[in-house]
Write a protein that holds these residues in place. Structure first.
Motif, short mmCIF file in Angstrom:
data_model
loop_
_atom_site.label_atom_id
_atom_site.label_comp_id
_atom_site.label_asym_id
_atom_site.label_seq_id
_atom_site.Cartn_x
_atom_site.Cartn_y
_atom_site.Cartn_z
N PRO A 165 0.83 -1.21 0.00
CA PRO A 165 0.00 0.00 0.00
C PRO A 165 0.86 1.26 0.00
O PRO A 165 2.00 1.25 0.48
N SER A 166 0.29 2.33 -0.52
CA SER A 166 0.96 3.62 -0.46
C SER A 166 1.03 4.07 0.99
O SER A 166 0.33 3.52 1.86
N LEU A 187 -1.59 3.04 3.90
CA LEU A 187 -1.10 2.42 5.13
C LEU A 187 -1.58 3.21 6.35
O LEU A 187 -2.06 2.64 7.34
N THR A 188 -1.50 4.53 6.27
CA THR A 188 -1.97 5.39 7.37
C THR A 188 -3.46 5.22 7.59
O THR A 188 -3.92 5.14 8.73
N GLU A 189 -4.23 5.13 6.51
CA GLU A 189 -5.68 4.93 6.63
C GLU A 189 -5.99 3.60 7.31
O GLU A 189 -6.85 3.53 8.19
N VAL A 239 2.46 -8.98 3.43
CA VAL A 239 1.89 -8.05 4.40
C VAL A 239 1.85 -6.60 3.89
O VAL A 239 2.56 -6.24 2.96
N HIS A 240 1.04 -5.80 4.57
CA HIS A 240 0.98 -4.37 4.27
C HIS A 240 2.20 -3.64 4.80
O HIS A 240 2.62 -2.64 4.21
N TYR A 241 2.75 -4.10 5.93
CA TYR A 241 3.83 -3.36 6.60
C TYR A 241 4.90 -4.32 7.13
O TYR A 241 4.57 -5.26 7.87
#
Length: 192
Positions: free
Chosen positions: A8-9, A13-15, A147-149
């Motif tokens: 994710p951007s 990611l923050t959202e 994973v996203h992060y």
């Protein structure tokens, strides 16, 4: 070969992190360095990182619930969960996807509102369901790819705290939580 989804951007990611109401963690390789220590009597010891513990306490103080979901069972994990005031400690869940659904049902949280951090292929089920999936820097390659992060820290060396900070910053709670921690009276009742 299956094509992997793109990471994710920063904004996405923050959202995702801002929506988190529950942070769930595997134990061995995430909250510990993955090492198991056996003595002559067969007892097992695990090494937990105080930075990770402090992160979980900060999450609780900021209003985020935290939980453990692990395939192994250990009285040590139960003790650590009580010390940190975790909302749930689910042990002996070999089928982690089913364990994750059980955890969400027990705590009445949707998958989109949950962050899950795991480190090995048996964590791919919950990682695929969580609104925010994360892993330590030293996780298995298949996990890091899915994973996203990916944390900068290794398992048992601050990765869990890093995820907590990401979620607290994204939801605008980081500064207030740090300010709360500056109050010596607040720290007296907190066990890290």
């Amino acid at each position: 070969m299956t094509e992997l989804p793109p990471k994710p951007s920063r904004d996405e990611l923050t959202e995702r992190a801002a929506r988190v109401r529950l942070l769930a963690f595997d134990v061995d390789g995430v909250l510990t360095d993955g090492g198991l220590y056996y003595g002559d009597g067969g007892e097992v010891m695990k090494r937990f990182d105080v930075k990770d513990g402090h992160g979980l306490v900060m999450a609780r103080l900021a209003g985020l619930r935290t939980a453990i979901l692990t395939a192994r069972s250990s009285s040590i994990v139960e003790v650590r969960g009580r010390e940190l005031g975790l909302a749930a400690v689910l042990q002996g869940r070999k089928n982690k996807a089913a364990g994750f659904r059980e955890l969400l049902s027990q705590l009445e949280v949707s998958p989109e509102e949950c962050a899950y951090m795991g480190d090995d292929v048996n964590d791919l089920g919950p990682l695929g369901m969580a609104g925010l999936s994360a892993c330590p820097a030293d996780a298995a390659a298949e996990v890091r790819q899915s994973v996203h992060y990916v944390a900068r820290c290794r398992g048992g060396h601050g990765a869990a705290r890093e995820l907590v900070e990401l979620c607290l910053r994204a939801s605008g709670r980081w500064e207030a939580t740090v300010q709360h921690m500056r109050d010596p009276d607040a720290l007296q009742a907190v066990k890290l």
